[in-house]
Design an enzyme around this catalytic site. Structure first.
Site, PDB file in Angstrom:
ATOM      1  CG  ASP A 223      36.321   4.146  61.900  1.00  0.00           C
ATOM      2  OD1 ASP A 223      35.118   4.329  61.638  1.00  0.00           O
ATOM      3  OD2 ASP A 223      36.942   4.809  62.754  1.00  0.00           O
TER       4      ASP A 223
ATOM      5  CE  LYS B 272      40.159   6.522  62.966  1.00  0.00           C
ATOM      6  NZ  LYS B 272      39.516   5.301  63.461  1.00  0.00           N
TER       7      LYS B 272
ATOM      8  CE  LYS C 167      37.495   8.189  64.925  1.00  0.00           C
ATOM      9  NZ  LYS C 167      36.884   6.852  65.007  1.00  0.00           N
TER      10      LYS C 167
END
Lengths: 262, 317
Positions: free
Chosen positions: B154, B217, B253
Site C-alpha cells: 500500500d 485506495k 479499497k
C-alpha cells in the site's frame, strides 16, 4: 389575537438525545378519566438496540467517575427537578388522577430520593466492600464493582416516585440503565429525562424508552450486551424508605489480592 | 472522455511530459458534486433483506484488510491480529478468514511467519502515511517489505506534488514503486481527505490507474475525512470507465472511518450498482479496517443466534 398552542411532541431519551421512535410509531395516553393527554413514542426493537449501544458507550466513563462526582451529579438531578416541581405535580396529578397535594407529596419524595441516593454514592462501597483478614503477607479486599448495562422496568402505577426509585440505585453504583417507565403514565418520565439532560449526567447513562414493556423487554432480555435485568418493580413498595439492598443488587463484589509493602 | 484518456499507457515509455498529463487530467469532465452525493445517499437507503445480509456480512468479512498501523505495534500485537485474521470468530469455524493483514514494513516478516500463505500480507510503504521521503528511501522501503514476504504494497502518493500540479512526479513515482513491487500487488493510496475536491479525486484515480496501480485506495486512515460513500462512488466510477476503455480491471479499497456492518453493506451495494458483481470479491474490493471486523462478527452472531451480541463476545484487536 389568540395565541396558537405550542403542543409538545413527547419523544424517547437515548444517548442524551431525544429521538422519535425509529419505527415512527406512537400511542395515545389518557388521563385517569380517559381524556386524551398526549401522543407518546412507542419504542421498537431498534430503539432498544440503540439504547443498549448508548448505555454501553457510557459505562466506561460513568463507572470510573469518582464516587464523589457521581454523588454531585445525582444531587444536581434533585436540584433541577426541584426547579420544575410545579410541572411534575401537574403531570403526576393528571396521569394518576390524584389531588395536587398528594401528587406534591409524590414529587417531593422523588426529589428526596435522589438526595438520599446521592449521599450513598461515596459510602456504599464501605458498607458492601470489606478488608478481609488473610493468613499471608497480602491485603485482601472485597470491592463492589458496577455490573454494567442494566435493563429495568419501572412500576406501572407510581409514575415518578417508582421511576426514580428504580433508576437512582442503578446509576449511583456506576451502571448505565435502559428503563421503561409506566406505559400508561409516561409523561413525568420524559420530563425527568429533560432534567437528566441538563444535570451533568453523561449521555447514555440513563436511557428512557416509552412504550410496551411486554414488547420491548424480551429483546433487551436476550440482548447479550445487557448485563442485568431488573424486574423487581411491580412487587416493591415505593413509598417505603429505601435500603441498601437495591444498590447491592447492581454491583458485583470482586476480591482483590495485593502484596503488602509493595 | 474515451479518446482523450488514452494517454501514456503503462506499457509505453514511463517518462511523461507534465504538460501533457495536466491537459489530459484537466480535460476530464468535472464532477457534479450534488449529483454524486445524491446518488451515494440514494444507494445508502437500499433495503437489504435477511438472506442477502447474511451473504453480505460473510463477503464483507472476507474483504477486510485487518489493519494495525500504530507506533506502538509490537510483534505480539501483530501475532494476535494474525490469529484473528485466520479465525475471526473462534466460536464458529464457518466464519471466513479475512483477505489480508496490513502492517508497517518492519512487521511483515512476523506477519508472514504467522499466517503462512493462508491470507495475504499487505505492507504500507513509501514513508506512509505522509509520503514525505526521498525517492530512494521509498523504493528501499518497498523492496524490503516485498523481500520480507509482503505480497501487497500500500503506497501513498505525493499529495504535495499532486496539489502543486506536478502530476508527472506522482506518475513516475507510482511507476517506479510498481516496478519495485515485482509480483506484489500495488495499492495506491490517494488520501482523498487531503485532495480537497472531487475533481482532484477523479484526476488522481485516473493518474494512478494509468501509472499501473492494481488497486486504488481512498485513505491512509490517519486523516479525517477518510473513506466516504461519495468519494468511493467516484473512484468506482473511474474504475468502471477505465475498464470500459482499456479492458483492465482495477480494484478499489475503502479505508478508514467504516465502523459498522450497516456502512459496509452500503459500500457493497454501491460496488454492485456501479461496477457490478465482478467486483464483489476480495480480489477486486477491500475494506481497510480494524474496528469494522468486530461489528461484522457481532452482526454475524446475531444472524446465527437470533439475538443481539455484544463486545464481550468478540476479541479485542
Amino acid at each position: 389575537m389568540s395565541r396558537v398552542d405550542v403542543r409538545k411532541t413527547h419523544k424517547l431519551f437515548i444517548g442524551g438525545a431525544f429521538p422519535r421512535s425509529e419505527s415512527g410509531r406512537t400511542y395515545e395516553v389518557t388521563d385517569s378519566k380517559d381524556q386524551f393527554l398526549a401522543n407518546m413514542a412507542l419504542a421498537s426493537r431498534k430503539d432498544a438496540r440503540d439504547a443498549v449501544l448508548a448505555a454501553r458507550s457510557a459505562v466506561a466513563k460513568w463507572s470510573t467517575a469518582t464516587a464523589y462526582n457521581r454523588g454531585q451529579v445525582l444531587y444536581r438531578i434533585a436540584e433541577v427537578m426541584e426547579g420544575r416541581r410545579e410541572q411534575f405535580i401537574s403531570e403526576v396529578s393528571d396521569s394518576e388522577g390524584v389531588s395536587s397535594r398528594k401528587a406534591g407529596a409524590h414529587v417531593d419524595a422523588a426529589i428526596d430520593r435522589w438526595v438520599w441516593y446521592a449521599g450513598w454514592a461515596d459510602k456504599y462501597a464501605q458498607v458492601i466492600g470489606n478488608t478481609n483478614p488473610v493468613a499471608g503477607p497480602f491485603f485482601n479486599f472485597s470491592v463492589p464493582e458496577p455490573t454494567g448495562v442494566v435493563a429495568a422496568v419501572a412500576p406501572q402505577d407510581a409514575s415518578i416516585l417508582g421511576l426514580v426509585s428504580v433508576v437512582a440505585p442503578i446509576i449511583v453504583t456506576g451502571n448505565a440503565v435502559i428503563v421503561m417507565p409506566s406505559s400508561s403514565r409516561p409523561i413525568p418520565a420524559i420530563t425527568l429525562a429533560e432534567c437528566l439532560a441538563t444535570s451533568d449526567v453523561p449521555a447514555g447513562v440513563v436511557n428512557i424508552l416509552t412504550g410496551a414493556p411486554a414488547e420491548v423487554m424480551p429483546w433487551l432480555a436476550e440482548h447479550a450486551d445487557v448485563n442485568a435485568l431488573d424486574g423487581a418493580a411491580p412487587h416493591a413498595d415505593w413509598q417505603a424508605t429505601p435500603s441498601l439492598s437495591r444498590m447491592r443488587a447492581f454491583v458485583e463484589v470482586k476480591t482483590v489480592w495485593h502484596p503488602m509493602g509493595v | 472522455m474515451a479518446d482523450q484518456m488514452r494517454f501514456t499507457n503503462k506499457e509505453s515509455d514511463a517518462t511523461v511530459d507534465n504538460s501533457t498529463l495536466t491537459s489530459l487530467l484537466h480535460g476530464l469532465p468535472g464532477v457534479d458534486q450534488v449529483g454524486l452525493e445524491g446518488r451515494a445517499a440514494t444507494l445508502a437507503t437500499r433495503s437489504i433483506k435477511k438472506d442477502s445480509k447474511i451473504w453480505a456480512i460473510d463477503t464483507a468479512i472476507s474483504m477486510v484488510d485487518l489493519t494495525t498501523l500504530e507506533g506502538m505495534d509490537t510483534d505480539g500485537k501483530v501475532r494476535a491480529l494474525c490469529a484473528k485474521a485466520l479465525h475471526p470468530d473462534p466460536t464458529d469455524p464457518t466464519c471466513p478468514a479475512v483477505a489480508a493483514v496490513c502492517v508497517y514494513g518492519d512487521l511483515v516478516a512476523t506477519t508472514r511467519a504467522c499466517v503462512k500463505d493462508r491470507v495475504h500480507v499487505a505492507a504500507v510503504a513509501t514513508a506512509f502515511p505522509s509520503g514525505r521521503a526521498s525517492m530512494d528511501v521509498k523504493l528501499m522501503d518497498t523492496k524490503q517489505a516485498v523481500a520480507d514476504g509482503a505480497d501487497e504494497i500500500d503506497m501513498v502518493i505525493d499529495r504535495g506534488a499532486f496539489l502543486a500540479g506536478n502530476y508527472a512526479k506522482v506518475f513516475e513515482e507510482i511507476v517506479a514503486v510498481k516496478e519495485a513491487c515485482g509480483d506484489a500487488h500495488l495499492k495506491v493510496i490517494l488520501e482523498t481527505g487531503e485532495l480537497k475536491t472531487y475533481d482532484n479525486v477523479r484526476r488522481a484515480s485516473w493518474l494512478a490507474m494509468q501509472a499501473g496501480a492494481d488497486f486504488i485506495k481512498t485513505s491512509t486512515g490517519k486523516v479525517s475525512p477518510a473513506a466516504t460513500l461519495p468519494v468511493t462512488l467516484l473512484m468506482l466510477e473511474a474504475v468502471r470507465d477505465f475498464a470500459d476503455q482499456t479492458g483492465t480491471r482495477i480494484g478499489v479499497k475503502a479505508a478508514g472511518g467504516i465502523k459498522t456492518s450497516k456502512d459496509a453493506i452500503r459500500y457493497l451495494v454501491m460496488v454492485n450498482e456501479t461496477v457490478g458483481e465482478d467486483w464483489l470479491n476480495p480480489d477486486m474490493f477491500r475494506f481497510g479496517a480494524s474496528t469494522l471486523l468486530n461489528d461484522l462478527l457481532m452482526q454475524r452472531q446475531r444472524m446465527r443466534d437470533g439475538h443481539y451480541s455484544g463486545p464481550d463476545y468478540v476479541t479485542i484487536d
